[in-house]
Design a protein around this motif. Structure first.
Motif, short mmCIF file in Angstrom:
data_model
loop_
_atom_site.label_atom_id
_atom_site.label_comp_id
_atom_site.label_asym_id
_atom_site.label_seq_id
_atom_site.Cartn_x
_atom_site.Cartn_y
_atom_site.Cartn_z
N THR A 86 37.55 41.27 36.00
CA THR A 86 37.17 41.72 34.51
C THR A 86 38.35 42.60 34.34
O THR A 86 38.57 43.46 34.52
CB THR A 86 35.92 42.58 34.57
OG1 THR A 86 34.83 41.91 35.26
CG2 THR A 86 35.69 43.13 33.22
N LEU A 87 39.11 42.12 33.39
CA LEU A 87 40.34 42.53 32.38
C LEU A 87 40.10 43.78 31.71
O LEU A 87 38.72 43.53 30.76
CB LEU A 87 41.22 41.33 31.92
CG LEU A 87 42.18 41.79 30.98
CD1 LEU A 87 43.34 42.14 32.18
CD2 LEU A 87 42.87 40.78 30.24
N GLN A 88 40.69 44.82 31.80
CA GLN A 88 40.30 45.88 30.85
C GLN A 88 41.86 46.08 30.04
O GLN A 88 41.42 46.29 28.83
CB GLN A 88 40.19 47.22 31.67
CG GLN A 88 39.00 47.05 32.71
CD GLN A 88 37.79 46.90 31.91
OE1 GLN A 88 37.58 47.11 31.01
NE2 GLN A 88 36.92 46.23 32.97
N GLN A 89 42.95 46.00 30.60
CA GLN A 89 44.26 46.20 29.70
C GLN A 89 45.10 44.98 30.38
O GLN A 89 44.91 44.78 31.36
CB GLN A 89 44.80 47.34 29.98
CG GLN A 89 43.67 48.64 29.70
CD GLN A 89 44.09 48.79 28.07
OE1 GLN A 89 45.07 48.22 27.44
NE2 GLN A 89 42.80 49.38 27.44
N ASP A 120 47.81 43.60 34.86
CA ASP A 120 46.30 43.60 34.46
C ASP A 120 45.69 44.83 35.13
O ASP A 120 45.83 44.96 36.44
CB ASP A 120 45.71 42.49 35.01
CG ASP A 120 45.98 41.10 34.29
OD1 ASP A 120 46.66 41.26 33.10
OD2 ASP A 120 45.76 40.08 34.81
N ILE A 121 45.08 45.80 34.45
CA ILE A 121 44.24 46.77 34.80
C ILE A 121 42.61 45.89 34.88
O ILE A 121 42.20 45.48 33.92
CB ILE A 121 44.01 48.03 34.07
CG1 ILE A 121 45.39 48.75 34.23
CG2 ILE A 121 42.84 48.98 34.60
CD1 ILE A 121 45.55 50.10 33.52
N THR A 122 42.07 46.14 36.22
CA THR A 122 40.72 45.53 36.26
C THR A 122 39.90 46.40 36.28
O THR A 122 39.97 47.64 36.57
CB THR A 122 40.94 44.54 37.47
OG1 THR A 122 41.03 45.16 38.57
CG2 THR A 122 42.07 43.41 37.25
N ASN A 123 38.61 46.01 36.45
CA ASN A 123 37.31 46.93 36.79
C ASN A 123 37.46 47.47 38.18
O ASN A 123 37.04 48.45 38.23
CB ASN A 123 36.10 46.10 36.65
CG ASN A 123 35.94 44.88 37.55
OD1 ASN A 123 36.81 44.16 37.87
ND2 ASN A 123 35.00 44.77 38.06
#
Length: 180
Positions: free
Chosen positions: A26-29, A43-46
């Motif tokens: 799940t991509l956050q940023q 990618d910052i993820t969950n």
């Protein structure tokens, strides 16, 4: 969508010589960096982060995530539980060197909140994501990733906080193209 962290006991660290399908996390940023000799996607993820580096005919993908996250087995260069402190090095084709140091650090609550506050202050550089509170704590986790690019190398520093466990994950990675 609720975006909270897994427990720190459930974390794992992987490095692949292939990219990961974006549906696996799940991509956050997201932020992309391009230099003449390589490109990097952060990618910052969950659960943590995914770094995808391409250069010199090589692809390196670093993943800090939940151990329960289904990931491919093929072309996995490194797979470790994210516990304690560890340094790893992988020599790749194309004269690419991958080096990382990661650590999971349990800290006292006072120290944790001080770090959390510093990370949560307005950052001018890097990528920052504030997660929703889990319900047990009033504040949610924070992920911060800072990238320093050079002509033939990149330094990535990632910090992920876990308020429910008073723990901080720190990852420092260097990917370089060695001239030979």
């Amino acid at each position: 969508m609720l975006s909270v962290r897994p427990k720190v006991a459930e974390l794992a660290f992987h490095v692949f010589s292939r990219s990961l399908h974006p549906e696996l996390y799940t991509l956050q940023q997201r932020r992309k960096y391009e230099r003449n000799d390589y490109e990097l996607q952060v990618d910052i993820t969950n659960c943590g982060h995914v770094l995808t580096w391409k250069g010199a005919g090589m692809l390196v993908c670093e993943v800090a995530t939940s151990a329960h996250q289904p990931l491919p087995k093929r072309r996995c260069l490194l797979s470790r539980p994210l516990k304690g402190s560890r340094t790893e090095r992988v020599e790749c084709r194309g004269n690419v060197t991958y080096k990382t140091h990661f650590q999971l650090e349990p800290v006292e609550p006072d120290m944790f909140w001080m770090v959390q506050e510093q990370l949560g202050s307005d950052q001018t550089e890097g990528l920052l994501h504030r997660f929703d509170a889990s319900g047990r704590m009033a504040l949610g986790a924070i992920s911060y990733v800072n990238v320093e690019t050079r002509q033939k190398s990149v330094l990535v520093q990632a910090i992920h906080t876990f308020p429910d466990d008073y723990a901080i994950v720190k990852v420092e990675t260097v990917i370089a193209i060695d001239d030979q």
